[in-house]
Design a protein around this motif. Structure first.
Motif, short mmCIF file in Angstrom:
data_model
loop_
_atom_site.label_atom_id
_atom_site.label_comp_id
_atom_site.label_asym_id
_atom_site.label_seq_id
_atom_site.Cartn_x
_atom_site.Cartn_y
_atom_site.Cartn_z
N VAL A 248 22.12 -23.00 8.10
CA VAL A 248 22.52 -24.23 8.80
C VAL A 248 23.79 -23.90 9.57
O VAL A 248 24.83 -23.61 8.99
N ASP A 249 23.67 -23.92 10.89
CA ASP A 249 24.81 -23.61 11.74
C ASP A 249 25.50 -24.92 12.14
O ASP A 249 25.04 -25.62 13.03
N GLU A 250 26.59 -25.21 11.43
CA GLU A 250 27.27 -26.50 11.65
C GLU A 250 27.85 -26.58 13.07
O GLU A 250 27.82 -27.63 13.70
N ASP A 251 28.36 -25.43 13.57
CA ASP A 251 29.00 -25.44 14.89
C ASP A 251 27.99 -25.77 15.99
O ASP A 251 28.26 -26.58 16.87
N GLU A 252 26.85 -25.10 15.92
CA GLU A 252 25.83 -25.33 16.95
C GLU A 252 24.95 -26.52 16.64
O GLU A 252 24.21 -26.99 17.50
N GLY A 253 25.03 -26.98 15.39
CA GLY A 253 24.17 -28.08 14.97
C GLY A 253 22.71 -27.64 14.87
O GLY A 253 21.80 -28.43 15.08
N THR A 254 22.51 -26.36 14.56
CA THR A 254 21.14 -25.84 14.50
C THR A 254 20.75 -25.51 13.07
O THR A 254 21.53 -24.94 12.32
N VAL A 255 19.53 -25.91 12.71
CA VAL A 255 18.99 -25.57 11.39
C VAL A 255 17.90 -24.53 11.60
O VAL A 255 16.92 -24.78 12.30
N HIS A 256 18.09 -23.35 11.03
CA HIS A 256 17.12 -22.26 11.19
C HIS A 256 16.10 -22.31 10.06
O HIS A 256 16.47 -22.46 8.90
N VAL A 257 14.84 -22.17 10.43
CA VAL A 257 13.75 -22.26 9.45
C VAL A 257 12.87 -21.02 9.56
O VAL A 257 12.44 -20.65 10.67
N ARG A 258 12.61 -20.39 8.44
CA ARG A 258 11.68 -19.24 8.43
C ARG A 258 10.30 -19.75 8.05
O ARG A 258 10.14 -20.35 6.98
N PRO A 259 9.29 -19.55 8.90
CA PRO A 259 7.97 -20.10 8.58
C PRO A 259 7.36 -19.46 7.34
O PRO A 259 7.56 -18.27 7.09
N PHE A 260 6.62 -20.27 6.56
CA PHE A 260 5.93 -19.73 5.39
C PHE A 260 4.81 -18.79 5.81
O PHE A 260 4.57 -17.76 5.18
N ALA A 261 4.08 -19.16 6.87
CA ALA A 261 2.94 -18.34 7.32
C ALA A 261 3.45 -17.14 8.11
O ALA A 261 4.37 -17.28 8.91
N ASP A 262 2.87 -15.97 7.84
CA ASP A 262 3.23 -14.78 8.62
C ASP A 262 2.43 -14.84 9.92
O ASP A 262 1.25 -14.47 9.97
#
Lengths: 277, 191
Positions: A248-262
């Protein structure tokens, strides 16, 4: 070295081909070529599928080499991931049991039961080589009940949605494509947003448009939100797992998500042909 | 059109068709270090170097068009990129001092792949990208160029083998012939 006539001819051919390409680029904008795309899928689909069947041994052998090289780099990541998941598993075991009890009570298993929404299993036989187009082509189409917009999943989670369907083939727009946007929510907090991609990195989705002060933290899981408003219906039924928050990048306000599916290795997928959105 | 010209066109068309099918159905699904080999620029470079700038440009256009059609991408983008790559690969062979140098196809394949991938990305930016673009894209481009560089020589050899019957002298491996024949000043030659 070459006479003027040859040089002029070469330049004319080059100019003509560049002009033809630019005309095609211009004509491609909008939905005007949709019927041509369906026709191309109808004609080229069976040829591509045949080629895919013939080339399977080559693909498997090359894939094995690629997997072996990739695996060396993945070992460390997977070890730390395993340790973290073990810690989480212990903490969440109690909560899971309680959750299962409550779900039975509420009958949510039936409501989310994708098995009752018409699943069509499809084989992936074609894929784009460039990071700019995250699409795959599958061997099921309208004859099998597949419609444009149907969600596509695999055993691990959400894969994408059907972009174009012809009689016996369909093109699936993966959730890592620049044109994809999935209404989603954080499972633990219920905070909702849109899962989009960052072109070039299939392991890094972005959960955008979260509300100010919404709870998002590393390790939480993200699932589809379904249709939250009749004005903006979603292609995806509620509750399909998408991925896990990695940062969770508070500065950019971005939430990064790694997909479950390859999404780089898809052999078979399931198309939800009757999604209850 | 001469018989050789017609034969060359047929061979190039079949090569383009088979190469695109192999790319989409097999090569695109292989990931090495997170990147995928891209045969199209390598084949267009090889065709341009062996058959000249006009054939290279035509090969680039038809391969690009077929790729865009088969993958339902924005029509014309791949064609535009590969037309330029094919034309300049043909010009390269005419301008270098030793067109039969062993490493020329390797350098041309690497340069052609880099140009194709970078110009393709620039085209996408020009057409408008709504999503953010990850820096990982640069790593992917570099990885693909690296993998393509490793594949450049075998692909060139394969394309030359396929086109050789229609190319006359241009398709023969002159290095090989020179290598087998002793030099006129060789002590092995008896006066």
């Amino acid at each position: 070295m070459y006479d003027r006539k040859t040089v002029r001819r070469r330049r004319a051919v080059l100019g003509l081909l560049v002009a033809a390409s630019l005309i095609l680029v211009t004509a491609s904008f909008g939905d005007g070529l949709r019927s041509i795309e369906r026709g191309a899928l109808e004609v080229l689909g069976p040829i591509q599928e045949g080629a895919s069947n013939i080339l399977k041994p080559v693909r498997d052998a090359a894939g094995w080499v690629g997997d072996t090289l990739d695996a060396k780099g993945d070992v460390e990541d997977l070890r730390s991931e395993r340790d973290r998941l073990n810690r989480e598993l212990i903490a969440e075991r109690g909560a899971t049991q309680e959750n299962a009890r409550l779900r039975r009570l509420l009958g949510m298993d039936q409501r989310l039961g994708l098995d009752q929404q018409g699943l069509v299993e499809a084989r992936v036989y074609g894929r784009s080589p460039t990071a700019w187009y995250a699409t795959v082509t599958v061997n099921k189409g309208t004859k099998d009940g597949v419609r444009e917009g149907d969600p596509v999943i695999n055993g691990a989670g959400l894969v994408g949605r059907v972009r174009i369907a012809s009689g016996s083939s369909a093109q699936v727009l993966l959730i890592t494509d620049a044109d994809s946007g999935v209404p989603s929510k954080i499972n633990e907090s219920g905070a909702s947003g849109i899962v989009e991609t960052a072109v070039g990195d299939p392991n890094d989705l972005r959960l955008n448009f979260l509300g100010r002060g919404d709870d998002a933290s590393r390790g939480q899981s993200v699932v589809t939100a379904g249709s939250t408003s009749p004005r903006y219906p979603s292609f995806f039924p509620e509750g399909i797992p998408i991925g896990r928050i990695t940062e969770v990048d508070e500065d950019e306000g971005t939430v990064h998500v790694r997909p479950f599916a390859d999404l780089r290795r898809l052999d078979y997928v399931q198309i939800v042909t009757d999604p209850a959105t | 059109m001469s018989t050789n010209g017609a034969q060359l066109s047929v061979r190039l068309a079949l090569l383009a068709l088979v190469a695109v099918l192999v790319q989409i159905a097999a090569v695109s699904q292989v990931s090495v270090f997170g990147a995928t080999p891209d045969l199209a620029p390598l084949i267009v470079v090889a065709a341009g170097m062996l058959a000249g700038p006009v054939a290279g440009a035509l090969m680039g256009f038809s391969m690009g068009l077929f790729i865009d059609f088969a993958l339902l991408q924005t029509l014309g983008v791949s064609s535009l990129v590969l037309v330029v790559v094919g034309h300049f690969a043909g010009r390269l062979r005419e301008t270098v001092r030793d067109p039969d140098a062993t490493l020329l196809p390797l350098a041309a394949g690497a340069a052609g792949s880099a140009v194709a991938l970078v110009v393709f990305s620039i085209m996408q930016f020009l057409l408008g990208v709504e999503s953010p673009v990850s820096l990982e894209l640069i790593r992917q481009i570099l990885s693909t160029v690296l993998i393509n560089t490793l594949l450049a020589l075998p692909v060139y050899a394969l394309v030359r083998r396929i086109l050789a019957p229609s190319l006359g002298d241009r398709g023969r491996d002159k290095r090989g012939r020179r290598g087998r024949r002793p030099s006129p000043i060789s002590p092995l030659i008896q006066p």
